[in-house]
Design a protein around this motif. Structure first.
Motif, PDB file in Angstrom:
ATOM      1  N   VAL A  43       0.862  -1.182   0.000  1.00 43.77           N
ATOM      2  CA  VAL A  43       0.000   0.000   0.000  1.00 43.77           C
ATOM      3  C   VAL A  43       0.897   1.230   0.000  1.00 43.77           C
ATOM      4  CG1 VAL A  43      -1.702   1.334   1.299  1.00 43.77           C
ATOM      5  CG2 VAL A  43      -1.875  -1.160   1.216  1.00 43.77           C
ATOM      6  N   GLU A  44       0.664   2.132  -0.953  1.00 43.86           N
ATOM      7  CA  GLU A  44       1.399   3.393  -1.021  1.00 43.86           C
ATOM      8  C   GLU A  44       0.465   4.522  -0.605  1.00 43.86           C
ATOM      9  OE1 GLU A  44       3.509   4.267  -4.606  1.00 43.86           O
ATOM     10  OE2 GLU A  44       4.338   2.243  -4.735  1.00 43.86           O
ATOM     11  N   GLN A  45       0.985   5.372   0.246  1.00 39.64           N
ATOM     12  CA  GLN A  45       0.257   6.556   0.685  1.00 39.64           C
ATOM     13  C   GLN A  45       1.106   7.772   0.335  1.00 39.64           C
ATOM     14  OE1 GLN A  45       0.279   5.477   4.838  1.00 39.64           O
ATOM     15  NE2 GLN A  45      -1.785   4.646   4.720  1.00 39.64           N
ATOM     16  N   THR A  46       0.463   8.882   0.004  1.00 37.83           N
ATOM     17  CA  THR A  46       1.219  10.103  -0.267  1.00 37.83           C
ATOM     18  C   THR A  46       0.680  11.236   0.589  1.00 37.83           C
ATOM     19  OG1 THR A  46      -0.208  10.706  -2.126  1.00 37.83           O
ATOM     20  CG2 THR A  46       1.792   9.441  -2.635  1.00 37.83           C
TER      21      THR A  46
ATOM     22  N   VAL B   3      -1.432   9.907  16.491  1.00 35.98           N
ATOM     23  CA  VAL B   3      -1.572   8.455  16.370  1.00 35.98           C
ATOM     24  C   VAL B   3      -2.915   8.001  16.926  1.00 35.98           C
ATOM     25  CG1 VAL B   3      -0.623   6.223  17.080  1.00 35.98           C
ATOM     26  CG2 VAL B   3       0.918   8.055  16.347  1.00 35.98           C
ATOM     27  N   ARG B   4      -3.316   8.531  18.081  1.00 37.98           N
ATOM     28  CA  ARG B   4      -4.617   8.178  18.663  1.00 37.98           C
ATOM     29  C   ARG B   4      -5.751   8.670  17.763  1.00 37.98           C
ATOM     30  NH1 ARG B   4      -6.809   6.164  22.937  1.00 37.98           N
ATOM     31  NH2 ARG B   4      -4.872   6.032  24.085  1.00 37.98           N
ATOM     32  N   TRP B   5      -5.671   9.916  17.326  1.00 38.63           N
ATOM     33  CA  TRP B   5      -6.711  10.512  16.481  1.00 38.63           C
ATOM     34  C   TRP B   5      -6.863   9.728  15.182  1.00 38.63           C
ATOM     35  CZ3 TRP B   5      -6.514  13.345  11.778  1.00 38.63           C
ATOM     36  CH2 TRP B   5      -7.658  14.099  11.497  1.00 38.63           C
ATOM     37  N   ARG B   6      -5.722   9.369  14.562  1.00 42.14           N
ATOM     38  CA  ARG B   6      -5.747   8.585  13.317  1.00 42.14           C
ATOM     39  C   ARG B   6      -6.384   7.220  13.556  1.00 42.14           C
ATOM     40  NH1 ARG B   6      -0.111   6.303  11.246  1.00 42.14           N
ATOM     41  NH2 ARG B   6      -0.430   5.111  13.156  1.00 42.14           N
ATOM     42  N   ALA B   7      -6.012   6.574  14.655  1.00 44.17           N
ATOM     43  CA  ALA B   7      -6.567   5.249  14.970  1.00 44.17           C
ATOM     44  C   ALA B   7      -8.066   5.334  15.216  1.00 44.17           C
ATOM     45  CB  ALA B   7      -5.854   4.652  16.178  1.00 44.17           C
ATOM     46  N   GLU B   8      -8.506   6.364  15.920  1.00 41.23           N
ATOM     47  CA  GLU B   8      -9.941   6.522  16.179  1.00 41.23           C
ATOM     48  C   GLU B   8     -10.712   6.739  14.882  1.00 41.23           C
ATOM     49  OE1 GLU B   8      -9.860   9.696  19.053  1.00 41.23           O
ATOM     50  OE2 GLU B   8      -9.553   8.295  20.717  1.00 41.23           O
ATOM     51  N   ARG B   9     -10.161   7.545  13.983  1.00 39.43           N
ATOM     52  CA  ARG B   9     -10.837   7.799  12.706  1.00 39.43           C
ATOM     53  C   ARG B   9     -10.887   6.562  11.827  1.00 39.43           C
ATOM     54  NH1 ARG B   9      -9.821  13.286   9.687  1.00 39.43           N
ATOM     55  NH2 ARG B   9     -10.861  11.947   8.215  1.00 39.43           N
ATOM     56  N   SER B  10      -9.841   5.760  11.842  1.00 41.78           N
ATOM     57  CA  SER B  10      -9.788   4.607  10.946  1.00 41.78           C
ATOM     58  C   SER B  10     -10.424   3.357  11.540  1.00 41.78           C
ATOM     59  CB  SER B  10      -8.334   4.304  10.556  1.00 41.78           C
ATOM     60  OG  SER B  10      -7.586   3.950  11.691  1.00 41.78           O
ATOM     61  N   THR B  11     -10.807   3.422  12.811  1.00 40.21           N
ATOM     62  CA  THR B  11     -11.404   2.261  13.468  1.00 40.21           C
ATOM     63  C   THR B  11     -12.900   2.182  13.222  1.00 40.21           C
ATOM     64  OG1 THR B  11      -9.671   2.242  15.126  1.00 40.21           O
ATOM     65  CG2 THR B  11     -11.689   1.159  15.735  1.00 40.21           C
ATOM     66  N   GLY B  12     -13.511   3.271  12.781  1.00 44.37           N
ATOM     67  CA  GLY B  12     -14.954   3.258  12.513  1.00 44.37           C
ATOM     68  C   GLY B  12     -15.739   2.979  13.774  1.00 44.37           C
ATOM     69  N   PRO B  13     -16.581   1.949  13.772  1.00 46.39           N
ATOM     70  CA  PRO B  13     -17.398   1.669  14.947  1.00 46.39           C
ATOM     71  C   PRO B  13     -16.632   0.951  16.062  1.00 46.39           C
ATOM     72  CG  PRO B  13     -17.882   0.086  13.236  1.00 46.39           C
ATOM     73  CD  PRO B  13     -16.920   1.096  12.648  1.00 46.39           C
ATOM     74  N   GLY B  14     -15.342   0.727  15.880  1.00 43.52           N
ATOM     75  CA  GLY B  14     -14.544   0.062  16.907  1.00 43.52           C
ATOM     76  C   GLY B  14     -14.052   1.050  17.953  1.00 43.52           C
TER      77      GLY B  14
ATOM     78  N   GLU C 128      -6.326   5.775   7.253  1.00 47.55           N
ATOM     79  CA  GLU C 128      -5.202   6.393   7.955  1.00 47.55           C
ATOM     80  C   GLU C 128      -4.502   7.427   7.075  1.00 47.55           C
ATOM     81  OE1 GLU C 128      -2.593   3.476   9.665  1.00 47.55           O
ATOM     82  OE2 GLU C 128      -4.078   2.917  11.183  1.00 47.55           O
ATOM     83  N   GLU C 129      -4.393   7.145   5.779  1.00 51.20           N
ATOM     84  CA  GLU C 129      -3.809   8.131   4.865  1.00 51.20           C
ATOM     85  C   GLU C 129      -4.647   9.405   4.849  1.00 51.20           C
ATOM     86  OE1 GLU C 129      -2.446   8.663   0.194  1.00 51.20           O
ATOM     87  OE2 GLU C 129      -3.797   7.030   0.733  1.00 51.20           O
ATOM     88  N   GLN C 130      -5.959   9.266   4.755  1.00 45.55           N
ATOM     89  CA  GLN C 130      -6.818  10.451   4.748  1.00 45.55           C
ATOM     90  C   GLN C 130      -6.706  11.210   6.065  1.00 45.55           C
ATOM     91  OE1 GLN C 130      -8.515  11.771   2.048  1.00 45.55           O
ATOM     92  NE2 GLN C 130      -8.527  13.486   3.463  1.00 45.55           N
TER      93      GLN C 130
ATOM     94  N   ASP D 124      -5.565  15.070   6.418  1.00 48.07           N
ATOM     95  CA  ASP D 124      -6.383  16.049   7.147  1.00 48.07           C
ATOM     96  C   ASP D 124      -5.566  16.713   8.251  1.00 48.07           C
ATOM     97  OD1 ASP D 124      -8.517  15.435   5.525  1.00 48.07           O
ATOM     98  OD2 ASP D 124      -9.572  14.242   7.024  1.00 48.07           O
ATOM     99  N   TRP D 125      -4.801  15.912   8.995  1.00 44.39           N
ATOM    100  CA  TRP D 125      -3.981  16.444  10.090  1.00 44.39           C
ATOM    101  C   TRP D 125      -2.996  17.481   9.566  1.00 44.39           C
ATOM    102  CZ3 TRP D 125      -4.063  15.462  15.343  1.00 44.39           C
ATOM    103  CH2 TRP D 125      -2.952  15.885  16.075  1.00 44.39           C
ATOM    104  N   LEU D 126      -2.320  17.137   8.470  1.00 40.92           N
ATOM    105  CA  LEU D 126      -1.351  18.065   7.887  1.00 40.92           C
ATOM    106  C   LEU D 126      -2.022  19.345   7.393  1.00 40.92           C
ATOM    107  CD1 LEU D 126       0.830  15.448   5.986  1.00 40.92           C
ATOM    108  CD2 LEU D 126       1.587  16.871   7.918  1.00 40.92           C
TER     109      LEU D 126
END
Length: 168
Positions: A5-8, A26-37, A156-158, A162-164
Motif C-alpha cells: 500500500v502506497e500513501q502520499t 496516532v490516537r486521532w488517526r486510529a480513532e478515525r480509521s477504526t470506525g465503529p470500533g 489512515e492516509e486520509q 487532514d492532520w497536515l
C-alpha cells in the motif's frame, strides 16, 4: 498473500515523520480509521537518535468480514499494530511493521518506509505478507484480512492528510 500500500502526503518527510511520532495524532488517526470500533491503547516511544516505536491496540466489529470467515475470528477483533522506525538516514525513514489479530491465526509482517517525492511531498509504503494459518479456509481469511487492512490504511492516509491540512 502479499500486500503493498502506497500513501502520499503533501508535506516533506521530516513533517510526516514528526506527525507519525505525535501520540495525539496516532490516537486521532486510529480513532478515525477504526470506525465503529474502539482504540484501547496508543504508545509512542521516541529514542534520542530519532528511532521510533508506535503501538496501537484497537477492537473492531467483524460485520465487514465475509460470513464464511467469521467463525474463525469471532464477533470482535482485537488488532495489535506495532511499527518500529529506525533512526533517520538522510531524507529517508525505514522500519518494520507487525500486525496481529489476537486469538486468530492471522498475522501481517513487513516493512514500511518514508521517502521524498519530487514535488516536495512524501510517499509512505507498507509492504508485507498477510498470513492466516487456517486449514482449507486460509486463503479466504487472508483475502478478507488484506481487504480490511487496505481499507484501514486508506482511512489512515486520509487522516494524515487532514492532520497536515489542520483539519481535526
Amino acid at each position: 498473500m502479499h500486500l503493498t500500500v502506497e500513501q502520499t502526503y503533501p508535506a516533506p518527510v521530516a513533517d510526516v515523520a514528526a506527525m507519525l511520532a505525535d501520540e495525539e495524532f496516532v490516537r486521532w488517526r486510529a480513532e478515525r480509521s477504526t470506525g465503529p470500533g474502539t482504540v484501547e491503547q496508543v504508545d509512542v516511544d521516541a529514542a534520542p537518535d530519532g528511532a521510533l516505536t508506535v503501538v496501537v491496540r484497537r477492537s473492531l466489529p467483524t460485520d465487514q468480514i465475509p460470513a464464511q470467515a467469521r467463525p474463525f475470528v469471532g464477533e470482535r477483533l482485537e488488532v495489535r499494530q506495532a511499527e518500529a522506525w529506525e533512526a533517520p538516514t538522510g531524507d529517508r525513514r525505514v522500519g518494520t511493521v507487525a500486525l496481529e489479530i489476537a486469538g486468530t491465526p492471522v498475522r501481517m509482517t513487513g516493512t514500511l518506509s518514508l521517502e521524498p517525492l519530487p514535488d516536495g511531498g512524501t510517499r509512505q509504503v507498507y509492504a508485507g505478507e498477510v498470513r492466516a494459518a487456517v486449514p482449507l479456509f486460509g486463503g479466504v481469511v487472508e483475502e478478507a484480512a488484506t481487504g480490511t487492512l487496505r481499507g484501514t490504511l486508506a482511512a489512515e492516509e486520509q487522516a494524515g492528510r487532514d492532520w497536515l491540512a489542520g483539519v481535526r
